[in-house]
Design a protein around this motif. Structure first.
Motif, PDB file in Angstrom:
ATOM      1  N   MET A 226     -11.253   1.375   0.360  1.00 36.02           N
ATOM      2  CA  MET A 226     -10.542   2.534   0.219  1.00 36.02           C
ATOM      3  C   MET A 226     -11.069   3.548  -0.833  1.00 36.02           C
ATOM      4  O   MET A 226     -12.094   3.188  -1.746  1.00 36.02           O
ATOM      5  CB  MET A 226      -9.210   1.830  -0.440  1.00 36.02           C
ATOM      6  CG  MET A 226      -8.663   1.018   0.691  1.00 36.02           C
ATOM      7  SD  MET A 226      -7.019   0.140  -0.096  1.00 36.02           S
ATOM      8  CE  MET A 226      -5.981   1.668  -0.418  1.00 36.02           C
ATOM      9  N   TYR A 230      -7.685   7.181  -4.616  1.00 37.10           N
ATOM     10  CA  TYR A 230      -6.583   6.608  -4.189  1.00 37.10           C
ATOM     11  C   TYR A 230      -5.989   5.260  -4.423  1.00 37.10           C
ATOM     12  O   TYR A 230      -4.885   4.546  -4.763  1.00 37.10           O
ATOM     13  CB  TYR A 230      -6.577   6.682  -2.656  1.00 37.10           C
ATOM     14  CG  TYR A 230      -5.382   6.271  -1.806  1.00 37.10           C
ATOM     15  CD1 TYR A 230      -4.051   6.794  -1.740  1.00 37.10           C
ATOM     16  CD2 TYR A 230      -5.617   5.244  -0.528  1.00 37.10           C
ATOM     17  CE1 TYR A 230      -3.199   6.565  -1.068  1.00 37.10           C
ATOM     18  CE2 TYR A 230      -4.481   5.026   0.180  1.00 37.10           C
ATOM     19  CZ  TYR A 230      -3.373   5.309   0.192  1.00 37.10           C
ATOM     20  OH  TYR A 230      -2.328   5.262   1.074  1.00 37.10           O
ATOM     21  N   LEU A 231      -6.991   4.210  -4.454  1.00 34.83           N
ATOM     22  CA  LEU A 231      -6.934   2.780  -4.698  1.00 34.83           C
ATOM     23  C   LEU A 231      -6.430   2.401  -6.229  1.00 34.83           C
ATOM     24  O   LEU A 231      -5.954   1.759  -6.548  1.00 34.83           O
ATOM     25  CB  LEU A 231      -8.267   1.947  -4.488  1.00 34.83           C
ATOM     26  CG  LEU A 231      -8.194   0.467  -4.694  1.00 34.83           C
ATOM     27  CD1 LEU A 231      -7.286  -0.234  -4.032  1.00 34.83           C
ATOM     28  CD2 LEU A 231      -9.687   0.023  -4.455  1.00 34.83           C
ATOM     29  N   ALA A 241      -0.912   3.351  -1.395  1.00 38.55           N
ATOM     30  CA  ALA A 241      -2.067   2.610  -1.567  1.00 38.55           C
ATOM     31  C   ALA A 241      -1.953   1.366  -1.486  1.00 38.55           C
ATOM     32  O   ALA A 241      -2.501   0.478  -0.835  1.00 38.55           O
ATOM     33  CB  ALA A 241      -2.910   3.203  -2.826  1.00 38.55           C
TER      34      ALA A 241
END
Length: 267
Positions: A226, A230-231, A241
């Motif tokens: 990912m 975002y993660l 997420a």
């Protein structure tokens, strides 16, 4: 000026992205942020680089610096707002409130905070109902045949738990190299890595490491990649997420979509 990926995402989600004059290197979302001048890495800022952008307000995530740079900025009479970094749903809500207050957008801040809180609650309810808690490992980097993993006290650990998984490397604190024996004993069901980190960690690299050979993750090729911001960013897109990570770690589970959110569109 915005220092910190989550800070930048929140400013744009509040509708004041057009007032941001510069960002740091971790500010990769939304796309408009990537087009702004960059002043370096959040933890290695130079006062000259920051001041050259001519900011009238600096909003920085906790941990930005070094302290000597922040001291120079404060001495230059540029207001500096430090936003606490807490890797929890309520921590994200508090970030939103703090940033909204700093830019005089309290009403928009309340609306954004309420929506993000509702998204977290929806994901939590769905994850709580899942029947299993797979063991997962987050790998930050790999070199010399060993892996640097995310242990307790990290944003990676928090994300694994929010997504209904057990951190198989919870015995480690922080981001540290894993001892092969400990990693093999952890026997993870899945390995999570970042995309866009500058060092790609594809399955063939991860599962060639002694730490992960012969694990259920290697056997089933359970490799989850990912985008890093975002993660691990813990900004307004974090509920989305968490949902994406939960779906990857619980294949076959039926997890409902979250409501469409303008601030979560794109990458």
């Amino acid at each position: 000026m915005s220092i910190g990926g989550a800070v930048t995402e929140i400013l744009f989600a509040l509708g004041v992205g057009d007032k941001v004059v510069a960002v740091d290197q971790t500010s990769q979302f939304p796309a408009a942020a990537r087009a702004l001048p960059q002043v370096g890495y959040a933890r290695a800022l130079s006062p000259e680089g920051v001041l050259s952008a001519g900011p009238s307000l600096i909003i920085a995530i906790e941990g930005a610096g070094p302290k000597s740079t922040l001291d120079v900025l404060k001495a230059a009479s540029v207001p500096v707002v430090i936003v606490p970094e807490v890797h929890t749903p309520e921590g994200v809500v508090e970030k939103i409130r703090a940033i909204a207050k700093a830019v005089g957008e309290d009403a928009r801040g309340r609306a954004l905070a309420d929506a993000v809180r509702a998204d977290f609650a929806a994901v939590e309810a769905a994850v709580t109902a899942l029947p299993t808690r797979p063991k997962a490992v987050f790998v930050l980097a790999a070199s010399g045949g060993s892996a640097t993993v995310g242990g307790t006290g990290t944003s990676a650990d928090a994300m694994l738990r929010l997504a209904g998984a057990t951190n198989a490397m919870a015995s480690v604190h922080g981001y540290k190299p894993a001892v092969d024996e400990a990693a093999m004993a952890a026997d993870p069901d899945a390995v999570v890595v970042m995309k866009g980190s500058g060092q790609e960690l594809p399955p063939e690299t991860i599962f060639a490491l002694p730490a992960f050979m012969g694990t259920p993750a290697a056997r089933d090729r359970r490799h989850v990649a990912m985008w890093g911001s975002y993660l691990l960013g813990f900004g307004p897109r974090t509920p989305q997420a968490v949902l994406d990570l939960a779906r990857a770690l619980h294949p076959g589970a039926r997890l409902a979509d979250l409501p469409p959110r303008a601030w979560a569109d794109g990458q």
